[in-house]
Design a protein around this motif. Structure first.
Motif, PDB file in Angstrom:
ATOM      1  N   ILE A  59     -40.183  -9.695  93.693  1.00 31.18           N
ATOM      2  CA  ILE A  59     -38.900  -9.030  93.948  1.00 31.18           C
ATOM      3  C   ILE A  59     -38.172  -9.593  95.162  1.00 31.18           C
ATOM      4  O   ILE A  59     -37.138  -9.068  95.555  1.00 31.18           O
ATOM      5  CB  ILE A  59     -39.064  -7.504  94.103  1.00 31.18           C
ATOM      6  N   THR A  64     -32.427 -12.223  93.840  1.00 24.69           N
ATOM      7  CA  THR A  64     -32.793 -10.828  93.677  1.00 24.69           C
ATOM      8  C   THR A  64     -32.377 -10.039  94.909  1.00 24.69           C
ATOM      9  O   THR A  64     -32.212 -10.589  95.988  1.00 24.69           O
ATOM     10  CB  THR A  64     -34.309 -10.643  93.482  1.00 24.69           C
ATOM     11  N   PHE A  67     -35.097  -4.252  93.897  1.00 22.48           N
ATOM     12  CA  PHE A  67     -35.440  -3.957  92.508  1.00 22.48           C
ATOM     13  C   PHE A  67     -34.333  -4.305  91.519  1.00 22.48           C
ATOM     14  O   PHE A  67     -34.472  -4.030  90.324  1.00 22.48           O
ATOM     15  CB  PHE A  67     -35.798  -2.467  92.367  1.00 22.48           C
ATOM     16  N   LEU A  70     -35.558  -6.484  88.648  1.00 16.71           N
ATOM     17  CA  LEU A  70     -36.415  -5.711  87.737  1.00 16.71           C
ATOM     18  C   LEU A  70     -35.568  -4.832  86.817  1.00 16.71           C
ATOM     19  O   LEU A  70     -35.756  -4.833  85.594  1.00 16.71           O
ATOM     20  CB  LEU A  70     -37.379  -4.845  88.552  1.00 16.71           C
ATOM     21  N   VAL A  84     -44.424  -6.263  88.677  1.00 15.65           N
ATOM     22  CA  VAL A  84     -43.982  -6.737  89.985  1.00 15.65           C
ATOM     23  C   VAL A  84     -45.187  -7.261  90.757  1.00 15.65           C
ATOM     24  O   VAL A  84     -46.230  -6.615  90.825  1.00 15.65           O
ATOM     25  CB  VAL A  84     -43.300  -5.601  90.778  1.00 15.65           C
ATOM     26  N   ARG A  96     -41.781   3.088  93.369  1.00 16.12           N
ATOM     27  CA  ARG A  96     -40.399   2.831  92.934  1.00 16.12           C
ATOM     28  C   ARG A  96     -40.364   1.778  91.840  1.00 16.12           C
ATOM     29  O   ARG A  96     -39.563   1.868  90.905  1.00 16.12           O
ATOM     30  CB  ARG A  96     -39.537   2.392  94.120  1.00 16.12           C
ATOM     31  N   ALA A  97     -41.236   0.781  91.942  1.00 16.21           N
ATOM     32  CA  ALA A  97     -41.282  -0.258  90.909  1.00 16.21           C
ATOM     33  C   ALA A  97     -41.589   0.361  89.548  1.00 16.21           C
ATOM     34  O   ALA A  97     -40.954   0.026  88.537  1.00 16.21           O
ATOM     35  CB  ALA A  97     -42.339  -1.306  91.266  1.00 16.21           C
ATOM     36  N   TYR A 100     -38.675   2.355  88.197  1.00 13.78           N
ATOM     37  CA  TYR A 100     -37.579   1.511  87.713  1.00 13.78           C
ATOM     38  C   TYR A 100     -37.970   0.688  86.488  1.00 13.78           C
ATOM     39  O   TYR A 100     -37.220  -0.187  86.076  1.00 13.78           O
ATOM     40  CB  TYR A 100     -37.080   0.591  88.821  1.00 13.78           C
ATOM     41  N   LEU A 211     -31.158  -0.340  96.055  1.00  7.94           N
ATOM     42  CA  LEU A 211     -32.329  -0.843  95.335  1.00  7.94           C
ATOM     43  C   LEU A 211     -33.104  -1.859  96.164  1.00  7.94           C
ATOM     44  O   LEU A 211     -34.048  -2.466  95.678  1.00  7.94           O
ATOM     45  CB  LEU A 211     -31.903  -1.493  94.013  1.00  7.94           C
TER      46      LEU A 211
END
Length: 220
Positions: A59, A64, A67, A70, A84, A96-97, A100, A211
């Motif tokens: 990430i 990027t 996130f 992603l 991730v 959070r990954a 999402y 994010l």
């Protein structure tokens, strides 16, 4: 049982890509591996290899913003699981990954055996997180979930424009980078603002920064 036959490894550090390649080969001997070192490269790889069974995504690659990559990949290619792989190993980042849309989170500090175990688990349809991850963490806010859904609705070109906006580029600069007219960029910006439910470029950049993830102090 045959697992996958193709995995996309997305990381901008050649040494860590090599380590991931070793872990993937260990988990699934004979597998086809595609590599990318930018988010644009990942997008191109997924488009060219629609039969990919998994994306291993850093990430903090160029292109990027936390996130955002992603969320975009999950929105544009919902049938391809994304795990991730990051040096940002705080529990709330891992959680959070998953919120999402990631199918797992592998810390870069994990040994090869653990990375191989995680890859095997995800290819078998499971969700994988480090055992030490605790359950008493806050979920992603409803506001952030709505923004993530809006971000996922952007087209690939609109996402590229938004990424460049967050980097501080002007319309003229973005048009030059993407080899299109400034009028085309203005149209993209208008569409991005509408989809994100904001009224200015500044608001769009601030929303995108929600994010974000602080990069690790040391990367492999």
């Amino acid at each position: 049982m045959q697992l996958a036959h193709k995995i996309i490894i997305a990381d901008d550090h050649p040494l860590f890509r090599a380590a991931l390649r070793q872990a993937v080969t260990q988990a699934v001997p004979g597998i086809d591996i595609v590599e990318a070192d930018t988010l644009a490269g990942v997008q191109e790889a997924v488009e060219q290899h629609a039969d990919a069974d998994l994306v291993l995504l850093d990430i903090h690659m160029p292109g990027t913003h936390g996130f955002s990559g992603l969320v975009f990949l999950r929105g544009q290619h919902p049938g391809v699981p994304v795990v991730v792989v990051s040096g940002s190993e705080e529990p709330h980042v891992m959680k959070r990954a998953i919120d999402y849309g990631a199918s797992g989170f592998i810390p870069k500090s994990a040994p090869l055996e653990t990375i191989s175990e995680a890859i095997t688990a995800v290819l078998e349809g499971e969700e994988w997180l480090p055992q030490e991850l605790t359950d008493n963490m806050d979920d992603v806010s409803e506001e952030d979930q709505k923004f993530a859904a809006a971000l996922a609705s952007l087209t690939p070109q609109q996402f590229r424009v938004l990424t460049m906006l967050t980097e501080g580029l002007l319309n003229k600069q973005i048009a030059y980078e993407l080899s299109v007219s400034e009028a085309t960029i203005k149209a993209h910006v208008t569409a991005i603002l509408r989809k994100l439910g904001v009224h200015s470029r500044t608001q769009a950049v601030i929303a995108a920064q929600r994010l974000g993830v602080e990069p690790p102090k040391t990367e492999v």
